[in-house]
Design a protein around this motif. Structure first.
Motif, mmCIF file in Angstrom:
data_model
loop_
_atom_site.group_PDB
_atom_site.id
_atom_site.type_symbol
_atom_site.label_atom_id
_atom_site.label_comp_id
_atom_site.label_asym_id
_atom_site.label_seq_id
_atom_site.Cartn_x
_atom_site.Cartn_y
_atom_site.Cartn_z
ATOM 1 N N CYS A 354 34.488 46.885 42.574
ATOM 2 C CA CYS A 354 34.945 46.582 41.200
ATOM 3 C C CYS A 354 36.653 46.499 41.202
ATOM 4 O O CYS A 354 37.046 45.824 40.385
ATOM 5 C CB CYS A 354 34.346 47.620 40.381
ATOM 6 N N VAL A 357 37.870 43.119 42.135
ATOM 7 C CA VAL A 357 37.726 42.340 41.135
ATOM 8 C C VAL A 357 38.694 42.116 39.772
ATOM 9 O O VAL A 357 39.314 41.340 39.507
ATOM 10 C CB VAL A 357 36.160 42.325 40.449
ATOM 11 N N ASN A 361 41.445 39.554 39.127
ATOM 12 C CA ASN A 361 41.576 38.938 37.837
ATOM 13 C C ASN A 361 42.849 39.134 36.948
ATOM 14 O O ASN A 361 43.300 38.027 36.361
ATOM 15 C CB ASN A 361 40.469 39.505 36.763
ATOM 16 N N ALA A 588 32.032 38.037 45.209
ATOM 17 C CA ALA A 588 32.223 38.904 44.020
ATOM 18 C C ALA A 588 33.609 38.428 43.622
ATOM 19 O O ALA A 588 33.762 38.216 42.286
ATOM 20 C CB ALA A 588 32.210 40.402 44.312
ATOM 21 N N ILE A 589 34.587 38.222 44.559
ATOM 22 C CA ILE A 589 35.841 37.933 44.144
ATOM 23 C C ILE A 589 36.125 36.413 43.364
ATOM 24 O O ILE A 589 36.482 36.206 42.529
ATOM 25 C CB ILE A 589 36.827 37.981 45.166
ATOM 26 N N LEU A 592 33.693 36.580 40.131
ATOM 27 C CA LEU A 592 34.020 37.620 38.973
ATOM 28 C C LEU A 592 35.623 37.563 38.880
ATOM 29 O O LEU A 592 36.275 37.669 37.939
ATOM 30 C CB LEU A 592 33.586 39.012 39.194
ATOM 31 N N GLY A 593 36.301 37.486 39.908
ATOM 32 C CA GLY A 593 37.990 37.533 40.062
ATOM 33 C C GLY A 593 38.322 36.265 40.032
ATOM 34 O O GLY A 593 39.530 35.946 39.513
#
Length: 602
Positions: A354, A357, A361, A588-589, A592-593
């Motif tokens: 988390c 991410v 971002n 995930a990166i 979401l990133g």
């Protein structure tokens, strides 16, 4: 070969009955070197492939504005092209991370490098299919510099001359070139998507392979070396981008003496395709070592009896032709969901995921659009911007990543110390990053947009590029080709400046008798203008120096926690799940990133 020598050969190759050998010297084979050197060869190959993929990724960043102009597509579409790398990567990252860990990891990495090379070459293909580059603008005909066209067309004679030249230009173009150019950007998108697919096995399989067979106190240093090589790649990528941006797009195909525009002209397009040929060749060369590396390496003495087994210890797939292979693959498939649940249920791994991410971002704009921001905010050219980032900003990132690995090795920092170092570097880095918001320049003085034609900074909301001084000029409303007047004001184009005459010296266009440009000393209209927007002034140059200084220190501070972060990720989960954990982290990166891991924080 007698049985004793055959057994020695098996031990030296790093595999005996499917298990890594614990020997470091191969008896009976005097020509063989120490087996631990195999890991060093793999490390060197990984450093080079990280360099190659980072170079091609950063070069893509440096050509965003060039691609946008060449294919005449909006920035939103360029963003989709840039994001196609993540799309291709996400299609295969989880499968490659989980199943690839049980197969021949070096060969899978080599296959990925080959796909990256093919994708990079594919991006450059449109240049050889499309026609020569033509651009809008009336100062000079692009293929015949001896014919001058008045920028401001006020009488029927001038309009007739312009119409004849435009008709001649259209006749020289192939009728299907326009339709072809409108779709060739799809080739760039597919090439970048293929690059993403090829990059998928490199990080999860390569890092886990290093961690499996390296001494625990050397792992951080090795990862730091790999990440440092990944940062050196963008240095050469931006330098290559700077060099290619200084060359005309059709270099080698047209007579450059007949090109009337310069890199300072808004219509200039550099040789964007040339760098992709270079990057593709480097990626192709990076595939070679991985085809000759063994599936496994001997483990160091300190880890032979440790509780950190190799990722391949749970499933050993020695022969893909084995009739039992289908059963083994089925068993691996059944264990996928429990392994995924185990990872996501790990609180340390989940919190690190988390945090990463949120971090990426917040930095995505800095990574992707920093070159364009510098061009627009501080008035730098594409060539200057790429050169500055490549020589100043990125080396600070490389130094920070290498320093992080060196600190971990020298002070033997444990997992708790790695977490603290990561947190401290992130907090200090973000506090410094916030100061960049106050280091801007004053807005440009553009007539009809931020500055009135009458010379007042007060401008009404109904202001437009048209004024009494250029109403009769018949200027195209959608054409941005700025010129700088003697009065220090930027105009939409020479036509909107009301220029009646034009002249060219070398590649520099100068416009005279401009009805909208006031002569500085006389206060009368009829001044001159030069191609390109006006300079931002000394104050903006000083702000740019402050911006770059703080940006360099910030990049070093943030990257200092990069290697400790990797160690935290590898040590907080079960050893046999390292590749899958790295794959989930990468996915995930990217989802979401919204960031590209093949390009470092610049």
């Amino acid at each position: 070969m007698d049985p004793s020598h055959r057994e020695s050969a098996q031990l030296c190759s790093g595999s005996s009955y499917g298990r890594p050998s614990s020997m470091c010297q191969c008896p009976g084979l005097s020509a063989k070197k120490r087996c631990c050197e195999g890991l060093k060869i793999f490390l060197a190959a990984m450093c080079f492939v990280y360099f190659a993929k980072a170079l091609s990724g950063s070069y893509l960043k440096s050509t965003i504005t060039q691609i946008e102009k060449r294919f005449e597509i909006p920035s939103s579409l360029v963003g989709i092209i840039d994001g196609s790398f993540e799309i291709g990567n996400l299609l295969v990252i989880l499968l490659v991370s989980y199943f690839g860990a049980k197969l021949h990891r070096p060969k899978l990495i080599g296959s990925g490098c080959l796909l990256m090379s093919l994708g990079t070459f594919l991006i450059a293909v449109p240049h050889f299919i499309m026609g020569r580059y033509t651009y809008e603008g009336t100062p000079f005909h692009p293929f015949n510099s001896t014919i001058a066209v008045p920028p401001c067309l006020r009488d029927s004679k001038d309009q007739k001359l312009y119409s004849e030249i435009e008709k001649s230009r259209m006749n020289t173009d192939h009728g299907c070139d326009g339709d072809l150019a409108s779709t060739m950007w799809l080739c760039v998108l597919l090439g970048n998507l293929l690059r993403g697919v090829g990059e998928a096995p490199i990080q999860p399989l390569g890092i886990s392979y290093i961690d499996d067979y390296a001494r625990e106190d050397n792992t951080a240093f090795y990862i730091g070396c790999i990440q440092t090589a990944a940062v050196i790649g963008p240095i050469f990528g931006f330098l290559l981008g700077s060099f290619c941006a200084s060359l005309f797009v059709d270099v080698g195909f047209v007579d450059l003496n007949q090109v009337p525009i310069t890199p300072q002209d808004s219509r200039w397009v550099g040789a964007w395709w040339l760098g992709y040929l270079v990057a593709g060749a480097i990626s192709l060369f990076a595939t070679i070592p991985f085809w000759f590396l063994p599936k496994e390496q001997p483990r160091p003495d300190l880890r032979k009896n440790s509780s950190t087994p190799s990722e391949q210890s749970k499933f050993i797939l020695e022969d893909l032709k084995d009739p039992k292979i289908e059963g083994q693959l089925l068993r691996m498939s059944k264990d996928f969901l429990p392994s995924l649940k185990d990872l996501l249920g790990n609180p340390v791994f989940f919190l690190y995921l988390c945090g990463s991410v949120f971090q990426f971002n917040s930095l995505v704009g800095m990574v992707t659009y920093k070159p364009k921001y510098i061009e627009q905010q501080y008035g730098q050219t594409s060539t200057q911007t790429n050169l500055i980032i490549g020589l100043i900003n990125i080396p600070a990132v490389a130094l920070g990543i290498f320093s992080g690995g060196l600190i971990m090795k020298k002070f033997r920092i444990n997992i708790l110390g790695a977490a603290k170092l990561l947190l401290i570097s992130a907090v200090i880095g973000y506090l410094m990053l916030m100061t960049l918001f106050v280091l801007g320049c004053e807005r440009s003085t553009v007539a009809g947009l931020t500055f009135s034609y009458e010379g007042s900074a007060q401008i009404s909301s109904q202001e437009s590029p048209n004024s009494q001084c250029n109403l009769q000029c018949l200027c195209p409303k959608d054409h941005w080709d700025p010129v700088c007047g003697d009065n220090g004001v930027t105009y939409y184009s020479a036509c909107y400046a009301g220029c009646r005459m034009s002249n060219r010296t070398g590649n520099t266009a100068v416009y005279y008798n401009c009805s909208c440009v006031m002569q500085p000393l006389l206060g009368l209209s009829g001044g001159s203008a030069t191609a390109g927007p006006c300079s931002k002034g000394r104050h903006c140059s000083r702000m740019f120096l402050y911006f770059m200084a703080i940006s360099v220190v910030t990049s070093f501070t943030l990257s200092l926690g990069g290697t400790p972060g990797y160690i935290l990720l590898l040590r907080c989960i079960k050893p046999e799940l390292k590749s899958l954990a790295l794959g989930i982290y990468t996915m995930a990166i990217r989802v979401l990133g919204k960031n590209k891991l093949d390009t470092v924080i610049v």
